[in-house]
Structures are given as C-alpha cells and as structure tokens.
Design a protein around this motif. Structure first.
Motif, mmCIF file in Angstrom:
data_model
loop_
_atom_site.group_PDB
_atom_site.id
_atom_site.type_symbol
_atom_site.label_atom_id
_atom_site.label_comp_id
_atom_site.label_asym_id
_atom_site.label_seq_id
_atom_site.Cartn_x
_atom_site.Cartn_y
_atom_site.Cartn_z
ATOM 1 N N ARG A 74 10.206 4.939 -6.458
ATOM 2 C CA ARG A 74 11.177 4.495 -5.445
ATOM 3 C C ARG A 74 12.281 5.510 -5.181
ATOM 4 N N ASP A 100 4.418 10.168 10.646
ATOM 5 C CA ASP A 100 3.510 9.030 10.446
ATOM 6 C C ASP A 100 2.817 8.622 11.749
ATOM 7 N N ARG A 148 10.106 11.269 9.327
ATOM 8 C CA ARG A 148 8.998 10.502 8.745
ATOM 9 C C ARG A 148 8.243 9.718 9.807
ATOM 10 N N SER A 176 5.845 11.390 -0.135
ATOM 11 C CA SER A 176 4.701 10.502 0.107
ATOM 12 C C SER A 176 4.209 10.580 1.543
ATOM 13 N N SER A 177 5.067 10.999 2.460
ATOM 14 C CA SER A 177 4.645 11.086 3.858
ATOM 15 C C SER A 177 3.610 12.208 4.066
ATOM 16 N N THR A 237 0.821 -1.220 0.000
ATOM 17 C CA THR A 237 0.000 0.000 0.000
ATOM 18 C C THR A 237 0.853 1.267 0.000
ATOM 19 N N GLY A 238 2.100 1.161 0.501
ATOM 20 C CA GLY A 238 2.997 2.321 0.468
ATOM 21 C C GLY A 238 3.239 2.764 -0.969
ATOM 22 N N ARG A 250 -6.222 9.515 1.890
ATOM 23 C CA ARG A 250 -6.328 8.239 2.619
ATOM 24 C C ARG A 250 -7.680 7.579 2.359
ATOM 25 N N SER A 254 0.426 11.284 2.363
ATOM 26 C CA SER A 254 -0.363 10.243 3.043
ATOM 27 C C SER A 254 -1.074 10.777 4.289
ATOM 28 N N ARG A 261 0.221 11.850 13.026
ATOM 29 C CA ARG A 261 -0.812 12.453 12.188
ATOM 30 C C ARG A 261 -2.201 12.111 12.752
ATOM 31 N N TYR A 314 0.600 5.229 -2.030
ATOM 32 C CA TYR A 314 0.823 6.611 -1.561
ATOM 33 C C TYR A 314 1.970 7.260 -2.325
ATOM 34 N N ARG A 315 3.001 6.460 -2.600
ATOM 35 C CA ARG A 315 4.117 6.975 -3.390
ATOM 36 C C ARG A 315 3.649 7.394 -4.788
ATOM 37 N N GLY A 354 1.591 -2.209 5.030
ATOM 38 C CA GLY A 354 1.466 -0.755 5.118
ATOM 39 C C GLY A 354 1.699 -0.233 6.513
ATOM 40 N N ARG A 355 0.883 0.744 6.898
ATOM 41 C CA ARG A 355 1.009 1.357 8.231
ATOM 42 C C ARG A 355 -0.274 1.209 9.039
ATOM 43 N N ASP A 356 -1.400 1.107 8.329
ATOM 44 C CA ASP A 356 -2.712 1.140 8.997
ATOM 45 C C ASP A 356 -3.580 -0.037 8.536
ATOM 46 N N ILE A 357 -2.940 -1.105 8.092
ATOM 47 C CA ILE A 357 -3.742 -2.211 7.541
ATOM 48 C C ILE A 357 -4.525 -2.909 8.651
HETATM 49 O O1 DC Z 1 6.238 2.012 3.032
HETATM 50 P P1 DC Z 1 6.580 3.192 2.117
HETATM 51 O O2 DC Z 1 7.847 3.912 2.511
HETATM 52 O O3 DC Z 1 6.592 2.811 0.676
HETATM 53 O O4 DC Z 1 5.364 4.231 2.317
HETATM 54 C C1 DC Z 1 5.367 5.487 1.709
HETATM 55 C C2 DC Z 1 4.643 6.500 2.599
HETATM 56 O O5 DC Z 1 3.252 6.195 2.670
HETATM 57 C C3 DC Z 1 5.164 6.566 4.042
HETATM 58 O O6 DC Z 1 5.341 7.923 4.401
HETATM 59 C C4 DC Z 1 4.071 5.990 4.864
HETATM 60 C C5 DC Z 1 2.845 6.129 4.018
HETATM 61 N N1 DC Z 1 1.913 5.004 4.161
HETATM 62 C C6 DC Z 1 0.776 5.185 4.893
HETATM 63 O O7 DC Z 1 0.568 6.262 5.443
HETATM 64 N N2 DC Z 1 -0.136 4.185 5.004
HETATM 65 C C7 DC Z 1 0.095 3.004 4.410
HETATM 66 N N3 DC Z 1 -0.811 2.037 4.540
HETATM 67 C C8 DC Z 1 1.273 2.791 3.659
HETATM 68 C C9 DC Z 1 2.173 3.815 3.567
#
Ligand code: DC
Length: 235
Positions: free
Chosen positions: A98, A191, A187, A106-107, A41-42, A116, A110, A194, A45-46, A136-139
């Motif tokens: 990348r 993250d 970052r 992307s931070s 999922t990152g 979102r 996101s 937020r 956002y990228r 991801g971060r919030d899965i």
């Molecule tokens: O994992 P990554 O570095 O490719 O993620 C890119 C950005 O997206 C990073 O700042 C965190 C954000 N992100 C997010 O907020 N929620 C997610 N599910 C995945 C990534």
C-alpha cells in the motif's frame, strides 16, 4: 417460480474504474452486504510490483524476469483480525503493497502483457463459479466478461484526488493535492492508453459517478442491482 433466499443464485459482480473513485471500500461493503467473496485485483498487481522492487528488477529492463516472478507467485486472500489481507506465498503483504512507491510501480508493471496474462488466469481461478465481487480495471471487459453485474465506478478528478489525500493521511503520509493530481493523471493516462486491457467501461456496464453521493448510497445502488439480477437469474 421460486423466490427468496433459498433460490437466489450467486452471481459475479465486476466493479471497475479509475484510481480514487472509492472502488475498494464500496466493493468490500457490497461483498459484505451480499455475503459474497471480495477480490481486489489491484492488490495482485501491487504484489508483483512489490516483489520486483524487492528483487531490484526494473520495468523496461527486466520484463521477462518480472513475468517469471508473477508466474511463480501464489496469491491468497485471507481474513485476518484487521480485515481481508493479501498473502503472497504465505507472507502477509497487505501493508507493504500500500505504499505510494509500490502503487506507482504497479502501473507500469500492470502494462506488461505477460504479467496480465498470468494475473487474469489467477483471478478467474479465484472467482470460481460466482458469489464474488471482483474489483479492478478490466474485470467487466477481460477477466469476467460474462459477469452478470458490471459497474464502472468513477468520480471527478478533483474528488478522486481529495479522497486519495485522505487515505494517505490516514496512513500518516502528507501529500499536496497538486502532487496527487499529477500522479493520478499520469497513472490514468497510462492505464487508459496501454495496449493490453486499457481502462474503459464494458459496453454493458452501468456507469456510476459518485460525486456528491454518500458511500452508503453507492453501495445501496450496487446491492440493489445485484439483488435484481439475482431474482432475474432465477426466473
Ligand atoms: O487499484 P490499485 O491502485 O490497487 O491498482 C494498482 C495498479 O494495478 C494500477 O496501476 C492499476 C493496475 N490494475 C490493473 O491494471 N488491472 C486491474 N484489474 C487492477 C489494477
């Protein structure tokens, strides 16, 4: 009670954690071992950040336009000769998303609630009815709160920065450890603090600290947990 391959249910596996914990490699290998789909999922956002950058849009000034952009975007993960790539409206954007520049942007992208909202909806659609490893971060907290297996994969700050340095070096980019640590702290802080979907382990997540563990050990631990959950889901 039926057992074995035939009776296994395909589950949803959520792998969350901070940047540089080795999530992507681990999640990809876990998915391959299980025969599940893998969704990064990152990368999505990228991709929004990449498009915003290309169109000269700025966070803080053009938030509505960035949200509109995200709403129009069509995401697709496709297998290529070089592994799984993200295609955006038919364009292979894997390499473009990348770069450190896109990573940094992307931070803040996101953190935009409308972005979102759109991406969470797209991610739920991509997850389908299971048989998926989503990273991801919030899965585990937001996107798939009913995922049967939730892993929060983390590592010490130094360990994460060292890994990141290695990854960048592989891409031909030299960065000092100090610079990576500074960017990583910024970052992480953004993250985790937020307002919408901050980075934190779900209450029912298994927290896995990968310092001192081989990648293979981390993958084996997660696969074992999924196998156990699959068996449990069939009982
Ligand atoms: O994992 P990554 O570095 O490719 O993620 C890119 C950005 O997206 C990073 O700042 C965190 C954000 N992100 C997010 O907020 N929620 C997610 N599910 C995945 C990534």
């Amino acid at each position: 009670m039926p057992t074995g391959e035939q009776s296994r249910r395909s589950l949803a596996v959520a792998i969350d954690g901070p940047a540089g914990a080795g999530k992507s490699t681990v999640a990809r290998e876990v998915a391959a071992a299980l025969g599940y789909a893998y969704i990064d999922t990152g990368a999505m956002y990228r991709a929004v950040a990449y498009r915003a950058l290309r169109e000269g849009l700025q966070v803080g000034q053009d938030d509505q336009a960035i949200a509109d952009l995200a709403r129009r975007m069509r995401f697709e993960f496709r297998q290529t000769g070089e592994g799984q790539h993200l295609f955006l409206d038919g364009e292979d954007v894997e390499a473009a998303i990348r770069t450190p520049e896109v990573g940094n942007l992307s931070s803040p992208v996101s953190a935009l609630p409308q972005v979102r909202e759109r991406l969470v909806a797209a991610q739920r659609e991509l997850a389908g009815s299971g048989g998926v490893v989503m990273e991801g971060r919030d899965i585990g907290t937001v996107v798939l709160p009913h995922a049967e297996v939730k892993i929060f994969l983390t590592a010490s700050e130094e360990e994460r920065a060292r890994r990141r340095q290695g990854q960048l070096r592989d891409q031909g980019l030299e960065r000092s450890l100090e610079q990576i640590l500074a960017e990583q702290r910024e970052r992480d802080a953004r993250d985790s603090s937020r307002a919408v979907a901050p980075l934190r382990p779900a209450q029912d997540a298994f927290v896995l600290v990968s310092d001192g563990l081989l990648r293979e050990q981390v993958v084996a631990e997660i696969v074992a947990r999924v196998r156990a959950a699959e068996e449990g889901a069939c009982q």
